[in-house]
Design an enzyme around this catalytic site. Structure first.
Site, PDB file in Angstrom:
ATOM      1  N   GLU A 271       0.842  -1.194   0.000  1.00  0.00           N
ATOM      2  CA  GLU A 271       0.000   0.000   0.000  1.00  0.00           C
ATOM      3  C   GLU A 271       0.877   1.244   0.000  1.00  0.00           C
ATOM      4  O   GLU A 271       1.399   1.653   1.022  1.00  0.00           O
ATOM      5  CB  GLU A 271      -0.917  -0.014   1.228  1.00  0.00           C
ATOM      6  CG  GLU A 271      -2.031   0.994   1.159  1.00  0.00           C
ATOM      7  CD  GLU A 271      -3.001   0.850   2.312  1.00  0.00           C
ATOM      8  OE1 GLU A 271      -4.193   0.632   2.055  1.00  0.00           O
ATOM      9  OE2 GLU A 271      -2.562   0.933   3.475  1.00  0.00           O
ATOM     10  N   GLN A 272       1.073   1.810  -1.172  1.00  0.00           N
ATOM     11  CA  GLN A 272       1.842   3.035  -1.281  1.00  0.00           C
ATOM     12  C   GLN A 272       1.021   4.056  -2.063  1.00  0.00           C
ATOM     13  O   GLN A 272       0.311   3.714  -3.014  1.00  0.00           O
ATOM     14  CB  GLN A 272       3.176   2.796  -1.973  1.00  0.00           C
ATOM     15  CG  GLN A 272       3.085   2.196  -3.356  1.00  0.00           C
ATOM     16  CD  GLN A 272       4.376   2.370  -4.127  1.00  0.00           C
ATOM     17  OE1 GLN A 272       4.753   3.469  -4.477  1.00  0.00           O
ATOM     18  NE2 GLN A 272       5.060   1.259  -4.395  1.00  0.00           N
TER      19      GLN A 272
END
Length: 553
Positions: A366-367
């Site tokens: 999750e970026q």
């Protein structure tokens, strides 16, 4: 007919599958770890293409979190059976090493815009599935199959099995019907039927400089399949100076007036190191059926840079500056990485793009990174950011990105004492030990005031990258001219050849966009006013770095 120049889909658009429905042509291409999954472009003249839809757009269809770089959605196959569209694709969970976890699915839609169904599971025996609709109404799935015991290559041939749409599953016998030529690494199969022959078009030789499209045929769908007299109907492997390299992974389409074309992937290397910063692109070749009932590429098997098509390309549109503002949401040119929950990454507020700091720019989970494809060898990019980091673990800004092991990042961050600064971060192809590094000496850390917006910009001229920054006053005017930061960098590193994997292992292309990380876990937000992508015509000073064109706010 007019000539157009390849590629028809520039930038990262790999593994094309083409279908014609009436007067409309559609090409589906791979998206790997980028979300939403699968790009489908539309054209009515084979010259001008527009992104129509990315059909895998919700969690029930696709969730890529945790999947390594260049995994995810591989080699979609788009077909139409006279009633609806069928899309077959692979979701690759692991690819490096002998074991590969490759799950194949099928979705359908009454129209190209959708609604697209939830996926029906097909198999996991290999990748690159393709669906063939026979003239007796039966449907057949072909895909390459893996044998993890094989050394050094685990490609075990092309398998065939019937798909029953009523039961929603594969039925009957599965049989390997084709083992490929001596070139090896057979994959990317497509089946066709013409004049009583079944034709099997495959990709071989890996996706590097020995890539090829191989054709075989049989009177029975079960084989045996005999090889084309040329074996490879399309390849650049024996012509290192051809303009289009890495040619292969092809699909066939017939026009309404009976002409035949082949779409295929190709790469355009730059520099003496022959690096493909634009990744694997989609090109088009005219073909014809010979009196021997074999297909031949016109002037082939080496792909041509120019091709005759019915339409005239709008060249002005290709070179037009794109200024993205966010009043109407996120433009369709942009994608993000892996997650079906983009609301955790970004939002549109008051006409601006707001990124919520999540994991590091190298995360596989999750970026917050929103970017568009690099589609020109030379271009300018710029944005204005409002970001107030508290320490060095919060950083946001402008990025030229290939993968977790390979990117450049002009970021607003802070020193450990909390003082705000602009810095350059990069991770180069030091796989498997890719790490975040600063570039150069102290000139790459520039202290700036604690508050206020900052303009971040980059010029890319072929292999040369230069970053810039400027402070922006509250009223919107710059307080100073754009200032260079850091040395001229090697932009060609952000390429397939330096993607951080073994040979034939990096499959995407360069993206440019904005990102925000908060590895403190406090969800610090960064606000972006706009984003500009400005193509630059290549000329005799193609590799010079210029300030021209990036002075405006």
């Amino acid at each position: 007919m007019p000539l157009i120049r390849n590629p028809i889909l520039p930038g990262f658009n790999a593994d094309p599958s083409i279908v014609r429905v009436g007067s409309d042509y559609y090409i589906a291409t791979s998206t790997f770890e980028w979300y939403p999954g699968v790009q489908i472009h539309h054209s009515t003249d084979l010259a001008n293409w527009e992104l129509a839809v990315r059909p895998l757009s919700r969690r029930s269809q696709l969730d890529l979190r945790g999947e390594p770089d260049s995994c995810g959605v591989w080699a979609p196959c788009l077909t139409h059976d006279g009633d609806k569209f069928w899309l077959v694709y692979t979701d690759v969970k692991r690819k490096d090493g002998s074991f590969k976890d490759t799950h194949n699915y099928i979705v359908t839609a009454p129209r190209i815009e959708g609604p697209w169904s939830d996926p029906v599971y097909a198999n996991s025996s290999g990748f690159d599935p393709s669906l063939f609709h026979d003239d007796d109404g039966r449907k057949w799935l072909v895909n390459m199959v893996q044998d993890h015991r094989a050394r050094p290559r685990t490609f075990a041939g092309i398998a065939l099995q019937e798909f029953d749409p009523a039961q929603g599953k594969l039925v009957g016998t599965r049989k390997v019907v084709f083992h490929g030529s001596e070139l090896g690494l057979v994959e990317g199969p497509h089946l066709y039927k013409r004049n009583g022959w079944y034709y099997l078009l495959t990709a071989e030789g890996g996706t590097g400089y020995t890539h090829a499209a191989t054709l075989a045929r049989s009177r029975s769908i079960w084989g045996p399949y005999e090889l084309h007299p040329q074996q490879h109907i399309l390849t650049s492997k024996d012509h290192p100076f051809a303009a289009l390299q890495r040619a292969g992974h092809a699909d066939i389409v017939e026009t309404a007036d009976g002409k035949t074309y082949l779409v295929h992937l190709a790469g355009r290397p730059i520099g003496q190191k022959r690096r493909c910063v634009l990744g694997r692109e989609t090109a088009l070749q005219e073909a014809y059926w010979g009196e021997d009932d074999w297909l031949y590429v016109k002037n082939g098997p080496v792909p041509s840079l120019d091709v005759e098509v019915p339409g005239v390309r709008d060249e002005e549109a290709y070179w037009k500056e794109k200024r993205y503002e966010f009043h109407d949401g996120l433009h369709k040119d942009f994608q993000w990485l892996r997650t079906p929950e983009p609301e955790r990454l970004f939002a549109i507020e008051d006409g601006k793009l707001v990124l919520t700091g999540r994991e590091s720019i190298g995360s596989w989970f999750e970026q917050s990174l929103v970017a568009r494809r690099q589609t020109h060898f030379s271009f300018d990019a710029e944005t204005v950011i409002d970001f107030s980091p508290e320490d060095e673990r919060q950083f946001a800004g402008l990025t030229l990105y290939y993968s977790r092991y390979n990117f450049f990042y002009l970021a607003v961050s802070a020193h450990s004492d909390g003082r705000r600064e602009v810095q350059i971060l990069r991770s180069e192809a030091s796989w498997p030990n890719g790490k975040l590094e600063d570039v150069g000496a102290n000139a790459c850390y520039v202290r700036i005031p604690q508050q206020g917006r900052v303009k971040l910009a980059a010029t890319i001229r072929g292999e040369r990258l230069q970053f810039y920054y400027a402070l922006v006053a509250e009223g919107g005017e710059e307080q100073e001219e754009l200032q260079r930061i850091g040395p001229v960098l090697d932009a060609s590193i952000v390429s397939d050849e330096c993607g951080g994997h073994q040979a034939h292992g990096s499959f995407t292309g360069s993206f440019v966009g904005v990102a925000c990380s908060d590895v403190n876990g406090t969800e610090k937000r960064a606000v972006f006013d706009y984003f500009v992508y400005r193509p630059a015509h290549d000329s005799t000073d193609r590799y010079s770095v210029s300030m021209e064109g990036i002075q405006r706010v």
